[in-house]
Design a protein around this motif. Structure first.
Motif, PDB file in Angstrom:
ATOM      1  N   ASN A  13       0.617  -0.898   0.189  1.00  0.00           N
ATOM      2  CA  ASN A  13      -0.101  -0.012   0.338  1.00  0.00           C
ATOM      3  C   ASN A  13       1.245   1.224   0.382  1.00  0.00           C
ATOM      4  OD1 ASN A  13      -2.025  -1.604  -0.169  1.00  0.00           O
ATOM      5  ND2 ASN A  13      -2.691  -1.402   2.048  1.00  0.00           N
ATOM      6  N   ILE A  16       1.624   1.837  -3.537  1.00  0.00           N
ATOM      7  CA  ILE A  16       0.963   2.498  -4.334  1.00  0.00           C
ATOM      8  C   ILE A  16       0.767   3.988  -4.066  1.00  0.00           C
ATOM      9  CG2 ILE A  16      -1.712   2.581  -4.761  1.00  0.00           C
ATOM     10  CD1 ILE A  16      -1.141  -0.781  -4.247  1.00  0.00           C
ATOM     11  N   VAL A  17       0.804   4.301  -2.799  1.00  0.00           N
ATOM     12  CA  VAL A  17       0.666   5.611  -2.560  1.00  0.00           C
ATOM     13  C   VAL A  17       1.757   6.739  -2.937  1.00  0.00           C
ATOM     14  CG1 VAL A  17       1.100   7.366  -0.349  1.00  0.00           C
ATOM     15  CG2 VAL A  17      -0.787   5.455  -0.385  1.00  0.00           C
ATOM     16  N   GLN A  19       4.390   5.624  -5.246  1.00  0.00           N
ATOM     17  CA  GLN A  19       3.568   5.809  -6.858  1.00  0.00           C
ATOM     18  C   GLN A  19       2.990   6.734  -7.487  1.00  0.00           C
ATOM     19  OE1 GLN A  19       4.966   2.307  -8.853  1.00  0.00           O
ATOM     20  NE2 GLN A  19       4.660   1.271  -7.210  1.00  0.00           N
ATOM     21  N   THR A  20       2.101   6.609  -7.137  1.00  0.00           N
ATOM     22  CA  THR A  20       0.707   7.490  -6.985  1.00  0.00           C
ATOM     23  C   THR A  20       1.579   9.281  -7.123  1.00  0.00           C
ATOM     24  OG1 THR A  20      -1.128   6.177  -6.690  1.00  0.00           O
ATOM     25  CG2 THR A  20      -2.393   7.898  -6.657  1.00  0.00           C
ATOM     26  N   ILE A  32      -5.671  10.613  -3.931  1.00  0.00           N
ATOM     27  CA  ILE A  32      -5.082   9.167  -3.887  1.00  0.00           C
ATOM     28  C   ILE A  32      -5.519   8.308  -3.225  1.00  0.00           C
ATOM     29  CG2 ILE A  32      -3.174   7.650  -2.121  1.00  0.00           C
ATOM     30  CD1 ILE A  32      -1.616  10.984  -2.515  1.00  0.00           C
ATOM     31  N   SER A  33      -6.272   8.315  -1.913  1.00  0.00           N
ATOM     32  CA  SER A  33      -7.558   7.451  -2.215  1.00  0.00           C
ATOM     33  C   SER A  33      -8.415   6.567  -3.172  1.00  0.00           C
ATOM     34  CB  SER A  33      -8.719   7.563  -0.968  1.00  0.00           C
ATOM     35  OG  SER A  33      -9.967   6.991  -0.769  1.00  0.00           O
ATOM     36  N   GLU A  35      -7.736   7.079  -6.654  1.00  0.00           N
ATOM     37  CA  GLU A  35      -7.084   7.148  -7.186  1.00  0.00           C
ATOM     38  C   GLU A  35      -6.726   5.222  -7.292  1.00  0.00           C
ATOM     39  OE1 GLU A  35      -3.868   9.005  -9.567  1.00  0.00           O
ATOM     40  OE2 GLU A  35      -4.885  10.852  -9.291  1.00  0.00           O
ATOM     41  N   SER A  36      -6.564   5.279  -6.111  1.00  0.00           N
ATOM     42  CA  SER A  36      -5.576   4.037  -5.491  1.00  0.00           C
ATOM     43  C   SER A  36      -6.636   3.267  -5.070  1.00  0.00           C
ATOM     44  CB  SER A  36      -4.703   4.214  -4.523  1.00  0.00           C
ATOM     45  OG  SER A  36      -5.777   4.907  -3.381  1.00  0.00           O
ATOM     46  N   LEU A  38      -7.611   2.780  -2.205  1.00  0.00           N
ATOM     47  CA  LEU A  38      -7.295   2.982  -0.569  1.00  0.00           C
ATOM     48  C   LEU A  38      -7.585   3.375  -0.084  1.00  0.00           C
ATOM     49  CD1 LEU A  38      -3.317   2.717  -1.012  1.00  0.00           C
ATOM     50  CD2 LEU A  38      -4.995   0.633  -0.665  1.00  0.00           C
ATOM     51  N   VAL A  43      -4.219   5.411   4.061  1.00  0.00           N
ATOM     52  CA  VAL A  43      -3.967   6.924   2.750  1.00  0.00           C
ATOM     53  C   VAL A  43      -2.856   7.531   3.754  1.00  0.00           C
ATOM     54  CG1 VAL A  43      -3.717   8.731   1.531  1.00  0.00           C
ATOM     55  CG2 VAL A  43      -5.190   5.922   0.637  1.00  0.00           C
TER      56      VAL A  43
END
Length: 391
Positions: A13, A16-17, A19-20, A32-33, A35-36, A38, A43
């Motif tokens: 996770n 992912i955060v 890289q976003t 972010i939440s 797009e991901s 999560l 997040v």
């Protein structure tokens, strides 16, 4: 077991955060939440971790979509730096980049000889200069990447670099002992392909071949968005395709290799016989000046080099059917003289099925592709602690 699972999930996770934020900043926690996928609490916790590590910063508020203004997050690309080196046959080009691949400082050195003692000395001088510029940050210089004109194995040993007259040279071990930071050694064309794929002309292509046209010719292969290295890490030595069965003898032991007819060394060798430049100091730059003045002998020589480039590229394209060919390194400076003869040869020799779906490009970075790609290898190694690949 539960602890291990929890740590792995958190690492995935966090990756992912990070890289976003790297790809989309400035960005809010809510974005972010979204797009991901999560949840917002996860997040928020992971962003806090990344802020403590100084990899992410808050930069103020964005526009409100009806409620409270969101706090925008930004990837802190200057939290650390990387050094990337293009070790040529007659030059060293070293760059200091931030964690996003932007060149901060550059050092160029001419190499008068290729003995390991001489080159190692010049290389450490260049690296030391850049080290001093990159030390004033949270992580300092996170690693050194070096692209070399030869065959390297998966452990970074230089097995054979014919134009440098090197065999079994442990540059990686020398630099790691000297600087006590991670070092990546890779073939210069693979490094160039990596640089163009991440930052340059190849960003939109999933299958491409990077052609490094310098003193020799090397190729870097990207297949399905990944750098292809081969079973032993030595793929891409296409400069040693035979294009003249009974041609000139090459330092590799073969005859008629492509790089003997369409490289900077081939160009300079053939220029020696031109009457219009016989009293000049013949260099790539001086020949370009002559061509710009309309010197027909030089322009014709450039055209001939381009035709041989096209012959070699025909073999490459027939073998790989790539989406894109990117021509880089020193001869990319001849773009306006090479592109027409290359395209003419390809149109003559390739089936239309190949040519119709192909893009021929020249490097976005010219002579900097290898150094940038080498620096990127080190940045990726640094971030590997925060990244998990799930296949």
């Amino acid at each position: 077991m539960q602890t291990g699972d929890h740590v792995l999930v958190k690492k995935i996770n966090k990756s992912i955060v990070l890289q976003t934020i790297q790809s989309s900043s400035p960005i809010s926690r809510a974005q972010i939440s979204k797009e991901s996928g999560l949840n917002k609490a996860t997040v928020s916790a992971l962003v806090s971790d990344l802020m403590e590590e100084n990899l992410v910063q808050e930069i103020g508020t964005g526009l409100s979509s009806g409620g409270r203004k969101p706090v925008m997050l930004y990837f802190n690309q200057t939290a650390g730096y990387s050094i990337g080196v293009d070790l040529g046959v007659n030059y060293i080009l070293a760059v200091l980049t931030d964690l996003q691949g932007n060149i901060v400082e550059k050092v160029e050195e001419h190499l008068e000889e290729t003995s390991t003692s001489f080159v190692f000395s010049k290389l450490t001088q260049a690296i030391h200069t850049l080290m001093q510029k990159g030390e004033e940050s949270t992580y300092g210089v996170v690693g050194i990447g070096v692209g070399v004109p030869g065959i390297t194995d998966k452990d970074g040993m230089i097995l054979f670099a014919p134009n440098l007259h090197w065999e079994q040279v442990d540059l990686k071990g020398f630099l790691e002992q000297e600087y006590n930071i991670p070092v990546v050694i890779e073939n210069e064309a693979k490094a160039g392909a990596h640089g163009e794929k991440i930052y340059g002309a190849g960003k939109e292509s999933s299958d491409l071949i990077y052609i490094s046209m310098g003193i020799g010719i090397g190729t870097g292969i990207i297949i399905n968005d990944k750098l292809y290295k081969g079973v032993s890490g030595i793929s891409g030595e296409m400069g040693h395709f035979t294009i003249e069965a009974n041609g000139k003898k090459c330092r590799c032991g073969n005859k008629g290799c492509w790089e003997l007819y369409s490289s900077e060394s081939a160009l300079l060798e053939q220029a020696q016989s031109l009457s219009s430049v016989k009293d000049m100091d013949i260099t790539l730059e001086s020949l370009i000046e002559e061509a710009e003045k309309g010197n027909t002998e030089v322009i014709n020589l450039f055209n001939r080099i381009g035709e041989y480039a096209g012959i070699g590229l025909t073999n490459v394209i027939n073998t790989f059917n790539p989406e894109q060919i990117i021509i880089g390194n020193r001869l990319s400076k001849l773009q306006k003289w090479l592109i027409n003869p290359i395209q003419h040869v390809l149109e003559q020799r390739l089936l239309s099925y190949y040519y119709d779906s192909l893009t021929i490009s020249f490097s976005h970075f010219g002579i900097h592709s290898c150094a940038l790609g080498s620096a990127a290898f080190s940045v990726e190694a640094f971030f590997s602690e925060n990244k998990v690949t799930v296949s």
